[in-house]
Design a protein around this motif. Structure first.
Motif, PDB file in Angstrom:
ATOM      1  N   SER A 125       0.927  -1.165  -0.078  1.00 22.72           N
ATOM      2  CA  SER A 125      -0.093  -0.145   0.130  1.00 22.72           C
ATOM      3  C   SER A 125       1.026   1.180   0.053  1.00 22.72           C
ATOM      4  O   SER A 125       0.356   2.363   0.044  1.00 22.72           O
ATOM      5  N   ASP A 126       2.045   0.947  -0.042  1.00 24.93           N
ATOM      6  CA  ASP A 126       3.035   2.110  -0.180  1.00 24.93           C
ATOM      7  C   ASP A 126       2.788   3.272  -1.382  1.00 24.93           C
ATOM      8  O   ASP A 126       2.750   2.659  -2.427  1.00 24.93           O
ATOM      9  N   GLY A 127       2.622   4.453  -1.170  1.00 25.46           N
ATOM     10  CA  GLY A 127       2.360   5.185  -2.204  1.00 25.46           C
ATOM     11  C   GLY A 127       0.766   5.500  -2.087  1.00 25.46           C
ATOM     12  O   GLY A 127       0.373   6.385  -3.166  1.00 25.46           O
ATOM     13  N   GLY A 128      -0.040   4.896  -1.425  1.00 25.99           N
ATOM     14  CA  GLY A 128      -1.647   5.350  -1.332  1.00 25.99           C
ATOM     15  C   GLY A 128      -2.082   4.779  -2.592  1.00 25.99           C
ATOM     16  O   GLY A 128      -1.585   3.970  -3.210  1.00 25.99           O
ATOM     17  N   PHE A 129      -3.253   5.316  -3.020  1.00 29.14           N
ATOM     18  CA  PHE A 129      -3.979   4.775  -4.231  1.00 29.14           C
ATOM     19  C   PHE A 129      -3.205   5.545  -5.544  1.00 29.14           C
ATOM     20  O   PHE A 129      -3.343   5.171  -6.603  1.00 29.14           O
ATOM     21  N   ALA A 130      -2.243   6.602  -5.253  1.00 28.53           N
ATOM     22  CA  ALA A 130      -1.618   7.240  -6.238  1.00 28.53           C
ATOM     23  C   ALA A 130      -0.821   6.245  -7.053  1.00 28.53           C
ATOM     24  O   ALA A 130      -0.476   6.031  -8.140  1.00 28.53           O
ATOM     25  N   THR A 131       0.151   5.599  -6.033  1.00 26.71           N
ATOM     26  CA  THR A 131       1.123   4.708  -6.831  1.00 26.71           C
ATOM     27  C   THR A 131       1.195   3.534  -6.120  1.00 26.71           C
ATOM     28  O   THR A 131       2.042   2.700  -6.520  1.00 26.71           O
ATOM     29  N   GLY A 132       0.264   3.220  -5.344  1.00 20.97           N
ATOM     30  CA  GLY A 132       0.257   1.756  -4.683  1.00 20.97           C
ATOM     31  C   GLY A 132      -0.964   1.040  -4.655  1.00 20.97           C
ATOM     32  O   GLY A 132      -1.677   1.382  -5.555  1.00 20.97           O
ATOM     33  N   SER A 133      -1.078  -0.009  -3.908  1.00 21.60           N
ATOM     34  CA  SER A 133      -2.296  -0.857  -3.923  1.00 21.60           C
ATOM     35  C   SER A 133      -2.454  -1.334  -2.606  1.00 21.60           C
ATOM     36  O   SER A 133      -2.352  -0.668  -1.593  1.00 21.60           O
ATOM     37  N   MET A 134      -2.896  -2.365  -2.663  1.00 21.29           N
ATOM     38  CA  MET A 134      -3.222  -3.216  -1.448  1.00 21.29           C
ATOM     39  C   MET A 134      -3.050  -4.775  -1.338  1.00 21.29           C
ATOM     40  O   MET A 134      -3.088  -5.412  -2.101  1.00 21.29           O
ATOM     41  N   MET A 135      -3.148  -5.200  -0.030  1.00 24.58           N
ATOM     42  CA  MET A 135      -2.725  -6.813   0.095  1.00 24.58           C
ATOM     43  C   MET A 135      -4.051  -7.201   0.039  1.00 24.58           C
ATOM     44  O   MET A 135      -4.146  -8.418  -0.714  1.00 24.58           O
ATOM     45  N   GLY A 136      -5.288  -6.652   0.393  1.00 23.33           N
ATOM     46  CA  GLY A 136      -6.571  -6.980   0.220  1.00 23.33           C
ATOM     47  C   GLY A 136      -6.582  -8.700   0.411  1.00 23.33           C
ATOM     48  O   GLY A 136      -6.199  -9.018   1.618  1.00 23.33           O
ATOM     49  N   SER A 137      -7.343  -9.411  -0.179  1.00 24.67           N
ATOM     50  CA  SER A 137      -7.728 -10.775   0.118  1.00 24.67           C
ATOM     51  C   SER A 137      -6.519 -11.836  -0.315  1.00 24.67           C
ATOM     52  O   SER A 137      -6.529 -13.074   0.113  1.00 24.67           O
ATOM     53  N   GLY A 138      -5.446 -11.146  -0.971  1.00 28.63           N
ATOM     54  CA  GLY A 138      -4.204 -12.107  -1.332  1.00 28.63           C
ATOM     55  C   GLY A 138      -4.657 -12.683  -2.581  1.00 28.63           C
ATOM     56  O   GLY A 138      -3.904 -13.584  -3.177  1.00 28.63           O
ATOM     57  N   GLY A 139      -5.373 -12.148  -3.504  1.00 27.82           N
ATOM     58  CA  GLY A 139      -5.749 -12.609  -4.911  1.00 27.82           C
ATOM     59  C   GLY A 139      -4.983 -11.850  -5.903  1.00 27.82           C
ATOM     60  O   GLY A 139      -4.883 -10.735  -6.123  1.00 27.82           O
ATOM     61  N   PHE A 140      -3.802 -12.571  -6.345  1.00 27.49           N
ATOM     62  CA  PHE A 140      -2.659 -12.125  -6.952  1.00 27.49           C
ATOM     63  C   PHE A 140      -3.017 -12.420  -8.482  1.00 27.49           C
ATOM     64  O   PHE A 140      -2.776 -13.527  -8.917  1.00 27.49           O
TER      65      PHE A 140
END
Ligand SMILES: Cc1cc2nc3c(=O)[nH]c(=O)nc-3n(C[C@H](O)[C@H](O)[C@H](O)COP(=O)(O)O)c2cc1C
Ligand code: SF4
Ligand code: FES
Lengths: 450, 167
Positions: free
Chosen positions: A314-329
């Motif tokens: 999630s580094d960079g927030g939504f501008a440059t990052g994403s999320m671990m979420g449910s782990g669906g890669f």
């Protein structure tokens, strides 16, 4: 190589059977837990730093400590096995291969929370998985780990499976509880939270399958030992279900200290991209989280190596990052079309909106229509801004987070792949017969981890 | 036409009801509807839903609104074999579009239609949690994964053969 806490025994022959599972050390956490004070178990889970594996990453011990305990009301533990987020199939894998691990975790967690009847809400399509769990529950009961006065402790507990019937929204915890009550899966307005008023108006904890399974090693080895695995606030191990354009799709247990690059290219995990293709993009945590182009996926905007853990993803927030979420890669190679992929997600969220809030109900349908138009070679430049505008109006304006989940993938696709949308509009005929390709967001490393 | 569960299935219904607290028998609605659909021809007609309502001592409307909300309940008759092919992103990346086109061509039907002999129905569905084994379809209780055209041919042949043997 990651020390496996959940999947270490999945390949032991016959591990689905109680006797084999027990012989391999299964159900020891129940024996240990029943001799502990309930609050001490909650304390161990707090110490472990375990964060909910269903998507939001909320600290599990903290959630448990919020459970209200009014006199005269039953309390309930409900396991969320609805698993319907595109890209996610880890819970199925765990339940199918090592069902007793979930049952063991359910017994310990039920004891800790004081739930004498607990439920596993499983998505309806996982029919055979629910049969596997029913058999495991029967076996546990025959062996005295469920039912009345478990192991002479005075604690009674029953576990039941409850099959859903096809509705992604029932993964949202309050919709799940409605569905468990035999109603439509319409999310409730919060507060009150389930911890105070859950199923049948009783205090309820809802936890993901993987979260509950993780309680087993936490009790066996202690919360502190668990917290030492991983890095920072990403403690323990995480199941990642990897799919899309990779050589070895499947479910992997990682300890959150490996890099995204290693995860994609090493033979221990995804094994690289088939046919020597290059990496274009990836959705690292299930369909709801932002898609990242290869360059931002492998390195953060600051140029640091992107790691497979909550903070780094999630580094960079939504501008440059994403999320671990449910782990669906979900991995996209250079031949894939981001517009088309996002269209399938827009269609998904439209299909799954429960229809209670107008921004979500209308907005998801509208977004799908605009995507169809662009993908079918009829797009106009103003459609891109229109999509941006619609998703902005949904986000934050709805009863449940499905609205946000529908908005984020669209926002991220436009943010990072606007040129691909524009190309569709400027090349209306060509976009029907070929894809845009890699363009500038090509994998900047190219050099592959060996 | 009114329907009736066998004694054995009624016992099953009562076991399902007993899983929930006293007075909360409505909670058994989803599982009982699954059972009813399986027992009474693969779909839920109004008389079946009314029967389920009477078993659970709830209003018929409470059953209708649930049956119409969840995608696994069929409110119309379907073919003997329903191909539910996943079309969501991860499956699309692995060629689900081509599989869907191929099935359409093979069975000569469109999505949502049933073949004239009543044997096959083609449906598209959203992610079924098999994204790593894509493309895939659900066929009754079973998942058919890592589909290819050859596998589709094989599945169609098997279903046709079983149906012929049962006639
Ligand atoms: C639309 C939507 C779908 C969800 N689907 C799931 C799901 O399938 N499985 C799951 O565990 N959590 C799902 N969640 C998250 C749950 O609401 C809840 O946060 C989670 O079950 C809590 O468990 P955890 O703390 O162990 O992660 C979903 C949330 C939303 C908004
Ligand atoms: S955001 Fe969408 S899914 Fe959630 S309650 Fe509102 S309409 Fe239903
Ligand atoms: S996208 Fe098809 S099973 Fe998940």
């Amino acid at each position: 190589m990651t020390k496996k806490l959940l999947l270490d025994k999945v390949h032991v022959e016959g591990i689905r059977n109680f006797d084999v599972y027990r012989r391999e050390g299964g159900y020891q956490s129940v024996e240990k837990a029943l001799k502990m004070q309930q609050d001490d178990i909650v304390e161990e889970v707090k110490k472990s730093g375990l964060r909910g594996r269903g998507g939001a990453g909320f600290p599990t011990g903290l959630k448990w400590s919020f459970l209200a305990k009014p006199e005269g009301l039953s309390r309930y533990l409900v396991c969320n096995a609805d698993e319907s987020e595109p890209g996610t199939f880890k819970d199925r894998y765990l339940m199918e291969l090592i069902p007793h691990l979930l049952i063991e975790g359910m017994i310990v967690s039920s004891y800790a929370l004081g739930s004498t009847t607990s439920y596993i809400y499983i998505r309806g399509e996982y029919d055979w998985v629910s049969d596997i769990l029913d058999k495991a529950i029967d076996e546990a009961k025959q062996n005295g780990f469920l039912g009345k006065n478990i192991l002479g402790s005075g604690f009674d507990c029953e576990i039941y499976t409850h099959r859903g019937a096809g509705a992604y929204i029932c993964g949202e915890e309050t919709a799940l509880l409605e569905s468990l009550e035999g109603k439509r899966g319409l999310p409730r307005i919060k507060p009150p939270f389930p911890a105070v008023k859950g199923v049948w108006d009783c205090p309820t904890v809802v936890n993901n399958v993987e979260t509950i399974a993780a309680v087993v090693p936490i009790i066996n080895d202690g919360g502190e030992a668990y917290s030492k695995i991983g890095v920072g606030r990403s403690t323990g191990t995480k199941l990642i279900s990897a799919c899309g354009n990779i050589n070895k799709p499947g479910v992997y247990e990682i300890d959150m200290t490996i890099s995204v690059e290693e995860f994609i290219y090493s033979d221990e995990y995804c094994g690289g991209i088939p046919n020597g293709k290059r990496l274009k993009a990836c959705i690292p945590g299930g369909s709801s989280v932002p898609i990242l182009p290869a360059n931002l996926l492998l390195k953060t905007a600051k140029g640091e190596t992107r790691m497979m853990n909550y903070e780094s993803l999630s580094d960079g927030g939504f501008a440059t990052g994403s999320m671990m979420g449910s782990g669906g890669f979900i991995v996209l190679d250079e031949d894939q079309c981001v517009v088309r992929h996002t269209l399938t997600l827009a269609r998904f969220y439209h299909h799954e909106s429960c229809g209670q809030c107008s921004p979500c109900r209308e907005g998801t349908g509208w977004m799908e229509k605009v995507f169809q138009k662009i993908e079918n070679g009829k797009g106009e430049m103003k459609d891109i801004d229109l999509l941006w505008d619609i998703q902005r109006r949904i986000e934050g304006n709805t009863i449940c987070p499905l609205g946000d989940a529908a908005a984020w993938p669209v926002a991220a696709a436009i943010r990072h792949f606007r040129d691909e949308f524009e190309w569709h509009i400027n090349n209306r005929e060509e976009c029907l017969i070929r894809n845009y390709g890699l363009a500038h967001y090509a994998d900047p490393l190219e050099a592959v981890v060996s | 036409m009114s329907v009736q569960f066998s004694k054995e299935k009624l016992d099953r219904v009562n076991e399902l009801i007993s899983r929930y607290p006293e007075g909360k028998q409505k909670s058994a609605l989803l599982p009982v509807l699954h059972l009813a659909q399986q027992e009474f021809g693969g779909w839920l007609d109004v008389s079946t839903m009314d029967y389920v309502a009477s078993l659970l001592k709830i209003q018929s409307i409470e059953v209708y609104e649930v049956a119409s909300f969840y995608s696994m309940y069929n409110l119309k008759p379907v073919g003997k074999y329903v191909f539910e092919v996943c079309q969501t992103g991860p499956c699309m990346l692995n060629g689900s579009d081509q599989i869907i086109s191929y099935i359409k061509e093979r069975l000569n039907i469109n999505v949502g239609e049933t073949t004239a002999d009543g044997l096959f129905t083609l449906k598209t569905v959203e992610c079924l949690g098999a994204c790593g084994y894509a493309p895939m379809m659900q066929l009754g209780k079973i998942y058919k994964e890592n589909l290819t055209k050859e596998k589709v041919d094989q599945i169609i042949e098997e279903c046709t053969a079983i149906a012929a043997a049962n006639n």
